[in-house]
Structure formats: structure tokens, C-alpha cells
Enzyme design. Structure first.
Site: not given
Length: 194
Positions: A21, A115
Site C-alpha cells: 500500500h 481509499n
């Protein structure tokens, strides 16, 4: 339109530093290193920042220190302070839909469930029209395994491919400033680390 802000998305803290990520931050870290512009923590921008010059253009680098789903807080602070337009922003992020060893530039589009992108779009007044650098990390093959996958560390063989793609993306970013986005895109989109 010249890029004035390059953002590398990440989660803060050493436990996340080597996770998939954080691939966007790996790219900004590399740019800062290549251009000898060390990142420093800047609380008013909720992140680590630096300033670089590419072909005479002033560009800010930013790695938010917020969690991924609050990335827009850091981007929003910098955008309002420096009066930067959405199309003057390049956001680097991990991309499940590209394999390790591949990176691609893109302008606009949705957030694809990411997100960090979702929060940035929201904080830019629901404007998705910023540039992205999509750093391929591959997909676990099952959508229920995505969270564990992006918060996991890639095996050495995949890390090598991701690092090579990020290295090429950094070179292509410099090419973008020298010879334009079309040339940089053409070169980056034909690259695949072996």
C-alpha cells in the site's frame, strides 16, 4: 499545465513502510533521493515535504503522515496554501489492476476502491481530474483478500519488479518535464520489468 505537486500515498509508521500500500511513497522517496531533496516532516501539511526543481519548474513533494483514508487532509492543506489546481497534481499510488513491474500515468478517473484516492477526490471538491501514477502491485485473485494483500509485504522477487518500475517512473517523470507527458507516457507504458 505543469505539475506543481507530487504526492506519494502511504500509511504512516515503520510497520507499514514495506507494505504494498506504500508503493506511492516509495516513488516519492526515490524522486527526493535522485534530486537530492530530502523530505522533512511539516506538521502544517500533515506530511513529509520537500521542494524540487524540474526544468526550471518548482515542484513540491508530499508523503502524507495521515492514514491512507485521510490522505486528502494533507493534499488539501498543500493545495490551498500554494493555490495548486487539481490538474497540477500527480498522485502516486499502489494499483491492484497492474502487475508488479508495470507503472502507468493516467489523468482523472474514479478511485477504484482506493481509499487514499477517494479521500483526495473528496477534499478537492469531488474533482477527480488530477494525474495519477499507478504503480502495479498485482492482485491476490480474491477480492476478500485485498486488505491483507495491500497491507502485506511483497516477496523479494515482486519487490524487485516494483522497484524497477518505480525507478523507470522516476526517469519518466523527469522526461515529462523535459519533453512532455505524451513522450513520458509512451516510454513508461512500454516498460515492463523482467
Amino acid at each position: 499545465m505543469a505539475i506543481k505537486l507530487i504526492v506519494g500515498l502511504a500509511n504512516p509508521g515503520t510497520e507499514y513502510a514495506a507494505t504494498r500500500h506504500n508503493a506511492g511513497a516509495w516513488y516519492v522517496d526515490l524522486l527526493a533521493e535522485r534530486l537530492r531533496a530530502p523530505l522533512r516532516e511539516e506538521p502544517k501539511f500533515f506530511g513529509y515535504t520537500s521542494r524540487i526543481t524540474l526544468e526550471g519548474e518548482d515542484v513540491r513533494l508530499l508523503v502524507p503522515t495521515t492514514f491512507m483514508n485521510l490522505s486528502g487532509k494533507a493534499v488539501g492543506a498543500m493545495v490551498s496554501f500554494y493555490r495548486i489546481q487539481p490538474d497540477e497534481i500527480l498522485v502516486a499510488h499502489d494499483e491492484l489492476d497492474l502487475p508488479p513491474g508495470v507503472a502507468k500515468f493516467k489523468l482523472g478517473g474514479g478511485h477504484g476502491g482506493h481509499n487514499g484516492l477517494k479521500d483526495i477526490i473528496s477534499k478537492l471538491g469531488n474533482n477527480p481530474n488530477f494525474h495519477r501514477l499507478r504503480v502495479g502491485i498485482g492482485h491476490p485473485g480474491d477480492k476478500n483478500k485485498v486488505v491483507g494483500f495491500v497491507l502485506g509485504k511483497p516477496p523479494v522477487s515482486e519487490q524487485k519488479l516494483i522497484d524497477e518500475a518505480i525507478d523507470e517512473a522516476a526517469r519518466c517523470t523527469e522526461l515529462w518535464f523535459k519533453e512532455g507527458l505524451a513522450k513520458a507516457t509512451s516510454r513508461l507504458h512500454t516498460f515492463k520489468a523482467q
